[in-house]
Scaffold this motif. Structure first.
Motif, PDB file in Angstrom:
ATOM      1  N   GLY A 158       7.291 -13.279  13.380  1.00 21.81           N
ATOM      2  CA  GLY A 158       7.315 -12.799  14.765  1.00 21.81           C
ATOM      3  C   GLY A 158       5.960 -13.100  15.373  1.00 21.81           C
ATOM      4  O   GLY A 158       4.934 -12.742  14.799  1.00 21.81           O
ATOM      5  N   THR A 159       5.924 -13.753  16.527  1.00 23.47           N
ATOM      6  CA  THR A 159       4.642 -14.149  17.114  1.00 23.47           C
ATOM      7  C   THR A 159       4.220 -13.168  18.204  1.00 23.47           C
ATOM      8  O   THR A 159       5.051 -12.513  18.823  1.00 23.47           O
ATOM      9  N   LEU A 160       2.927 -13.119  18.455  1.00 25.79           N
ATOM     10  CA  LEU A 160       2.385 -12.170  19.434  1.00 25.79           C
ATOM     11  C   LEU A 160       3.076 -12.305  20.792  1.00 25.79           C
ATOM     12  O   LEU A 160       3.269 -11.318  21.497  1.00 25.79           O
ATOM     13  N   ASP A 161       3.491 -13.538  21.150  1.00 26.74           N
ATOM     14  CA  ASP A 161       4.131 -13.737  22.454  1.00 26.74           C
ATOM     15  C   ASP A 161       5.654 -13.600  22.387  1.00 26.74           C
ATOM     16  O   ASP A 161       6.361 -14.025  23.304  1.00 26.74           O
ATOM     17  N   GLY A 162       6.176 -13.020  21.304  1.00 26.62           N
ATOM     18  CA  GLY A 162       7.573 -12.598  21.305  1.00 26.62           C
ATOM     19  C   GLY A 162       8.565 -13.584  20.737  1.00 26.62           C
ATOM     20  O   GLY A 162       9.773 -13.379  20.851  1.00 26.62           O
ATOM     21  N   ARG A 163       8.096 -14.654  20.100  1.00 29.32           N
ATOM     22  CA  ARG A 163       9.041 -15.578  19.449  1.00 29.32           C
ATOM     23  C   ARG A 163       9.368 -15.089  18.037  1.00 29.32           C
ATOM     24  O   ARG A 163       8.553 -14.460  17.383  1.00 29.32           O
ATOM     25  N   LEU A 164      10.578 -15.414  17.577  1.00 33.56           N
ATOM     26  CA  LEU A 164      10.904 -15.295  16.160  1.00 33.56           C
ATOM     27  C   LEU A 164      11.105 -16.722  15.671  1.00 33.56           C
ATOM     28  O   LEU A 164      11.866 -17.485  16.276  1.00 33.56           O
ATOM     29  N   GLU A 165      10.394 -17.080  14.592  1.00 33.30           N
ATOM     30  CA  GLU A 165      10.441 -18.465  14.128  1.00 33.30           C
ATOM     31  C   GLU A 165      10.773 -18.516  12.648  1.00 33.30           C
ATOM     32  O   GLU A 165      10.360 -17.652  11.870  1.00 33.30           O
ATOM     33  N   ALA A 166      11.545 -19.542  12.273  1.00 30.92           N
ATOM     34  CA  ALA A 166      11.857 -19.794  10.867  1.00 30.92           C
ATOM     35  C   ALA A 166      11.092 -21.032  10.434  1.00 30.92           C
ATOM     36  O   ALA A 166      11.163 -22.075  11.085  1.00 30.92           O
ATOM     37  N   LEU A 167      10.320 -20.886   9.333  1.00 31.21           N
ATOM     38  CA  LEU A 167       9.538 -22.007   8.808  1.00 31.21           C
ATOM     39  C   LEU A 167      10.123 -22.435   7.473  1.00 31.21           C
ATOM     40  O   LEU A 167      10.581 -21.592   6.687  1.00 31.21           O
ATOM     41  N   ASP A 168      10.085 -23.714   7.197  1.00 30.08           N
ATOM     42  CA  ASP A 168      10.440 -24.222   5.874  1.00 30.08           C
ATOM     43  C   ASP A 168       9.381 -23.706   4.891  1.00 30.08           C
ATOM     44  O   ASP A 168       8.186 -23.999   5.054  1.00 30.08           O
ATOM     45  N   ALA A 169       9.818 -22.947   3.887  1.00 25.53           N
ATOM     46  CA  ALA A 169       8.851 -22.325   2.973  1.00 25.53           C
ATOM     47  C   ALA A 169       8.049 -23.359   2.180  1.00 25.53           C
ATOM     48  O   ALA A 169       6.944 -23.071   1.718  1.00 25.53           O
ATOM     49  N   VAL A 181      12.228 -11.992  23.553  1.00 31.35           N
ATOM     50  CA  VAL A 181      11.938 -11.134  24.708  1.00 31.35           C
ATOM     51  C   VAL A 181      11.800 -12.007  25.952  1.00 31.35           C
ATOM     52  O   VAL A 181      11.632 -13.222  25.855  1.00 31.35           O
ATOM     53  N   ASP A 182      11.869 -11.361  27.108  1.00 27.35           N
ATOM     54  CA  ASP A 182      11.582 -12.036  28.370  1.00 27.35           C
ATOM     55  C   ASP A 182      10.072 -12.295  28.424  1.00 27.35           C
ATOM     56  O   ASP A 182       9.287 -11.347  28.456  1.00 27.35           O
ATOM     57  N   PRO A 183       9.644 -13.556  28.407  1.00 26.09           N
ATOM     58  CA  PRO A 183       8.208 -13.844  28.341  1.00 26.09           C
ATOM     59  C   PRO A 183       7.425 -13.358  29.562  1.00 26.09           C
ATOM     60  O   PRO A 183       6.193 -13.265  29.514  1.00 26.09           O
ATOM     61  N   GLU A 184       8.130 -13.016  30.639  1.00 21.57           N
ATOM     62  CA  GLU A 184       7.441 -12.491  31.827  1.00 21.57           C
ATOM     63  C   GLU A 184       7.014 -11.031  31.629  1.00 21.57           C
ATOM     64  O   GLU A 184       6.180 -10.527  32.366  1.00 21.57           O
ATOM     65  N   LEU A 185       7.622 -10.355  30.668  1.00 23.16           N
ATOM     66  CA  LEU A 185       7.352  -8.933  30.468  1.00 23.16           C
ATOM     67  C   LEU A 185       6.300  -8.730  29.373  1.00 23.16           C
ATOM     68  O   LEU A 185       6.116  -9.601  28.521  1.00 23.16           O
ATOM     69  N   PRO A 186       5.597  -7.576  29.395  1.00 22.77           N
ATOM     70  CA  PRO A 186       4.469  -7.395  28.466  1.00 22.77           C
ATOM     71  C   PRO A 186       4.872  -7.005  27.044  1.00 22.77           C
ATOM     72  O   PRO A 186       4.249  -6.148  26.424  1.00 22.77           O
ATOM     73  N   TYR A 187       5.912  -7.626  26.522  1.00 26.67           N
ATOM     74  CA  TYR A 187       6.271  -7.417  25.117  1.00 26.67           C
ATOM     75  C   TYR A 187       5.304  -8.203  24.220  1.00 26.67           C
ATOM     76  O   TYR A 187       4.829  -9.284  24.592  1.00 26.67           O
ATOM     77  N   THR A 188       5.082  -7.677  23.022  1.00 27.56           N
ATOM     78  CA  THR A 188       4.351  -8.417  21.986  1.00 27.56           C
ATOM     79  C   THR A 188       5.069  -8.163  20.661  1.00 27.56           C
ATOM     80  O   THR A 188       5.785  -7.163  20.529  1.00 27.56           O
ATOM     81  N   ILE A 189       4.868  -9.035  19.692  1.00 25.97           N
ATOM     82  CA  ILE A 189       5.322  -8.739  18.327  1.00 25.97           C
ATOM     83  C   ILE A 189       4.111  -8.785  17.400  1.00 25.97           C
ATOM     84  O   ILE A 189       3.369  -9.766  17.390  1.00 25.97           O
ATOM     85  N   THR A 190       3.922  -7.706  16.655  1.00 28.54           N
ATOM     86  CA  THR A 190       2.872  -7.675  15.636  1.00 28.54           C
ATOM     87  C   THR A 190       3.448  -7.316  14.264  1.00 28.54           C
ATOM     88  O   THR A 190       2.772  -7.457  13.258  1.00 28.54           O
ATOM     89  N   GLY A 191       4.682  -6.823  14.222  1.00 28.14           N
ATOM     90  CA  GLY A 191       5.274  -6.332  12.978  1.00 28.14           C
ATOM     91  C   GLY A 191       5.878  -7.445  12.137  1.00 28.14           C
ATOM     92  O   GLY A 191       6.083  -8.573  12.605  1.00 28.14           O
ATOM     93  N   ALA A 192       6.179  -7.099  10.890  1.00 29.34           N
ATOM     94  CA  ALA A 192       6.815  -8.038   9.966  1.00 29.34           C
ATOM     95  C   ALA A 192       8.331  -7.928  10.097  1.00 29.34           C
ATOM     96  O   ALA A 192       8.866  -6.822  10.115  1.00 29.34           O
ATOM     97  N   PRO A 193       9.036  -9.066  10.166  1.00 35.18           N
ATOM     98  CA  PRO A 193      10.502  -8.999  10.142  1.00 35.18           C
ATOM     99  C   PRO A 193      10.979  -8.524   8.767  1.00 35.18           C
ATOM    100  O   PRO A 193      10.232  -8.546   7.790  1.00 35.18           O
TER     101      PRO A 193
END
Ligand code: CA
Length: 716
Positions: A158-169, A181-193
């Motif tokens: 989860g990225t600070l600007d609200g993306r969820l991304e899958a990476l090849d391990a 999230v709507d990138p216009e709104l002040p959401y952030t992600i700091t937690g672990a999925p």
């Protein structure tokens, strides 16, 4: 890097196919399918392989207990540093590493992911999602990240600007990326999925600014959204998403959807019981904090400050328990949730435990949500106790600061924040990194919702530090922190270790009878889990806030901790942080027996070089600037303009010297690419000038205090 790594797999395959050790066969079978081969079977097995740390809290129960016992009360004196890895940041490190089949996956500040060889610390790959630096204006509590999840060869971020991304391990290459999230709104992600049955679960933060909280589940293969559960209702005129929202709506008054959306963000904790097939989420505070503004007719404001049980495959609501009805102090229930089976009054109960910000330790039946016990784990003065019949706290008059300001224990940072606690099934104790200090809350002189800014709805000046240095120093004695061993069976204290201050690291307990914790004053310490006796320590050269983990490779046990001072306390309480000169030196530190590695010396200077211009503004202007500073600047630059060293100390800024260059930064965004966003939506040039006047005054104040201190220490 991928190619080299691939060759290593082939090599392992070759040895294990010759019928070598069990250990290499295990490695082979995992590597055969690819790296990070995590699935339901591996994560829920009764005989879960203790050598791995495959999910944020190690297992779905989130106990943060490693059964490994090679490093023990008997052998701990031989524990030493085996490798360290330098991270490319000076911001807070909050992440818990995963270790899966010999590979460590950890996150740094700015949502950067590293894959390291867990035996040697060698870099395998690095992934940088390139967060726009000015996004930090929406990060209430530093640009931190608490870790990744793994499933079937993919790493989820989860990225600070609200993306969820899958990476090849294997390579760190992006397989998919979705905006949650709507990138216009002040959401952030700091937690672990977390990943449950192939669904990647992630929530978000942003309730200090104004968002409507939710958690959502995404298909691990495609990134498609499968379900979404809002934690607070929207405008009833638009209909309800489900029956839970209809029920929640009856507990709100006023029009919270017009002033930020109500809050209730799910920014950290989750746990899962695979037998009951229930997942548990912790829900945060309201927007604004002040309930008399958010919901003027009162009400419980569900599901703020609640633990909610959901069906993981559908997001369907099952039960909730609200820790702080109608919360008005930023008392989130996002703190770490632990599942355990305990004997209570002669009966084995499936329980859930949490020590949320509000200062009470809760034990619930996790099948039904029934409250089994609640007791305060620190001194609190907003409620006398929790009534076990009603399940509700009994509040103390005036605690809601209706007319007069109130000094409330605990503060908005809580009696316990995000720093994970751990539980040892061997001792039956929970190990809590406790914060113990108050905050002053007061009604604001006037409040209006600001779509681009922080929305606390409390008086910033009254909530700030006193002006007299003697009073600030006296307040320092009230800023306490400790490691608390708590018995959830009796809901009472077992033992405690007092620290020099608050904001110490998360904890790990182990089958070796140990508890590990890093500290704010730059040590990594091991205690005897049953008594709290201090057995071992290592100087970390930086404050530690993250939680350690343990894993084993080739029959050897490792302990690893990510170090690097930061987070909300480090930013806001600059007055105390600076006096104690906590550097940020961000690293991964890994230990094993019979090792004695050393860290290179660190050079660090905490002195502020004051050179303020003449103070020409009148007291009224300075007072206006003080209020604006507290509403707009203090979250990053520190209470009363004393920076906690992670971001610029404005009192020493060259931009103070003329209004034009000051406004070019504050209003026009001249340093936007470096992280100081334009505040043109929130501040006029005149208001920005008022803030400048306040900061100049505080620079002269700081210079005077520094000179007095130099004199009293003999001019050194
Ligand atoms: Ca909050």
């Amino acid at each position: 890097m991928f190619r080299v790594f691939g060759l290593a797999f082939l090599f392992l395959l070759t040895i294990s196919s010759c019928g070598k050790s069990i250990d290499s066969q295990n490695r082979k079978s995992a590597y055969f399918d690819g790296a990070a081969e995590v699935n339901s079977r591996r994560l829920t097995s009764r005989n879960l392989d203790g050598g791995n740390w495959m999910s944020h809290g190690r297992t779905y129960s989130e106990q943060r207990y490693s059964p490994l016992s090679q490093i023990s009360v008997e052998t701990i004196s031989n524990l030493g540093l085996v490798w360290s890895f330098d991270l490319d940041t000076k911001r807070g490190i909050e992440s818990t590493s995963l270790v899966i089949d010999g590979v460590m996956y950890m996150t740094s500040a700015w949502s950067i992911v590293y894959a390291l060889d867990a035996k040697t610390g060698e870099l395998l790959w690095k992934y940088d999602p390139n967060i726009s630096k000015d996004k930090q204006r929406h990060a209430c509590c530093d640009v931190v990240n608490r870790g990744v999840a793994a499933w079937q060869g993919k790493i989820f971020l989860g990225t600070l600007d609200g993306r969820l991304e899958a990476l090849d391990a294997l390579t760190g290459e992006v397989e998919w990326s979705v905006a949650t999230v709507d990138p216009e709104l002040p959401y952030t992600i700091t937690g672990a999925p977390r990943v449950i049955n192939g669904l990647v679960m992630i929530g978000n933060g942003g309730a200090e600014f104004g968002v409507r909280g939710f958690i959502a589940a995404y298909d691990y293969e495609t990134g498609d959204e499968v379900w979404k559960f809002y934690t607070v209702p929207g405008n009833p005129e638009n209909g309800f998403e489900n029956e839970a929202m209809r029920m929640a709506s009856s507990t709100w008054t006023g029009k919270h959807w017009e002033i930020g959306g109500g809050g209730g963000t799910v920014w950290d904790s989750m746990a899962y019981d695979s037998e009951l097939d229930l997942m548990y989420i912790g829900v945060g505070n309201g927007t604004p904090w002040n309930q008399s503004i958010r919901s003027p007719g009162g009400g419980d404001n569900l599901f703020l400050s609640s633990i909610v049980a959901l069906r993981p495959n559908t997001g369907e609501y099952v039960w909730h328990y609200q820790t702080t009805p109608g919360e008005t102090w930023d008392y989130t229930a996002t703190q770490h949730i632990i599942l355990a089976d305990l004997m209570l009054e002669g009966e084995l109960r499936k329980i859930l435990m949490q020590a949320p910000k509000n200062g009470f330790f809760y034990v619930l039946d996790r099948a039904t949500g029934e409250l089994l016990s609640a007791n305060n784990y620190i001194d609190v003065n907003w409620a006398t106790h929790v009534d076990l019949d009603t399940g509700r706290p009994v509040e103390i008059e005036g605690a809601r600061y209706p007319e007069k300001p109130a000094m409330i224990f605990p503060s908005y940072l809580g009696g316990h924040n995000w720093h994970p606690m751990s539980f040892s099934p061997d001792t039956g104790l929970t190990y809590i990194p406790v914060l113990d200090f108050p905050a002053v809350y007061a009604q604001p002189e006037n409040y209006s919702y600001r779509s681009a800014g922080a929305n606390l709805g409390t008086d910033g000046i009254i909530g700030s530090l006193p002006d007299a240095q003697s009073e600030r120093d006296a307040l320092r004695a009230m800023m306490r922190g400790r490691l608390l061993a708590w018995n959830p069976s009796t809901n009472s204290e077992a033992w405690r270790v007092e620290y020099t201050g608050p904001w110490n690291g998360g904890t790990l307990s182990t089958g070796g009878g140990l508890v590990f914790q890093g500290t704010a004053d730059s040590e990594f310490v091991a205690y005897k889990a049953d008594s709290g006796d201090r057995l071992w320590s290592f100087p970390t050269q930086t404050g530690v806030v993250a939680a350690p983990i343990s894993y084993s490779i080739d029959g050897e046990q490792y302990i690893s901790v990510n170090v690097g001072w930061g987070g909300a306390y480090a930013l806001v309480f600059g007055e105390y942080v600076r006096a104690e000169s906590m550097p940020n030196v961000s690293r991964v530190l890994t230990f094993k027996l019979d090792s004695a590695g050393q860290l290179p010396p660190v050079e660090w200077e905490q002195k502020v070089y004051f050179n303020p211009p003449k103070l020409k503004a009148d007291p009224e202007t300075i007072r206006r600037g003080y209020g604006q500073y507290m509403d707009n600047c203090n979250g990053c630059h520190g209470l009363n303009a004393v920076s906690g060293l992670l971001v610029a100390d404005l009192r020493a800024s060259g931009y103070l010297h003329d209004a034009e260059s000051w406004n070019s930064v504050v209003v026009d965004g001249a340093l936007s690419s470096k992280g100081m966003a334009s505040f043109s939506e929130l501040l006029s040039r005149e208001e920005s000038n008022d803030i400048r006047a306040y900061v100049i005054q505080q620079a002269w104040r700081g210079k005077k205090v520094q000179e007095e201190r130099n004199l009293s220490s003999g001019g050194k």
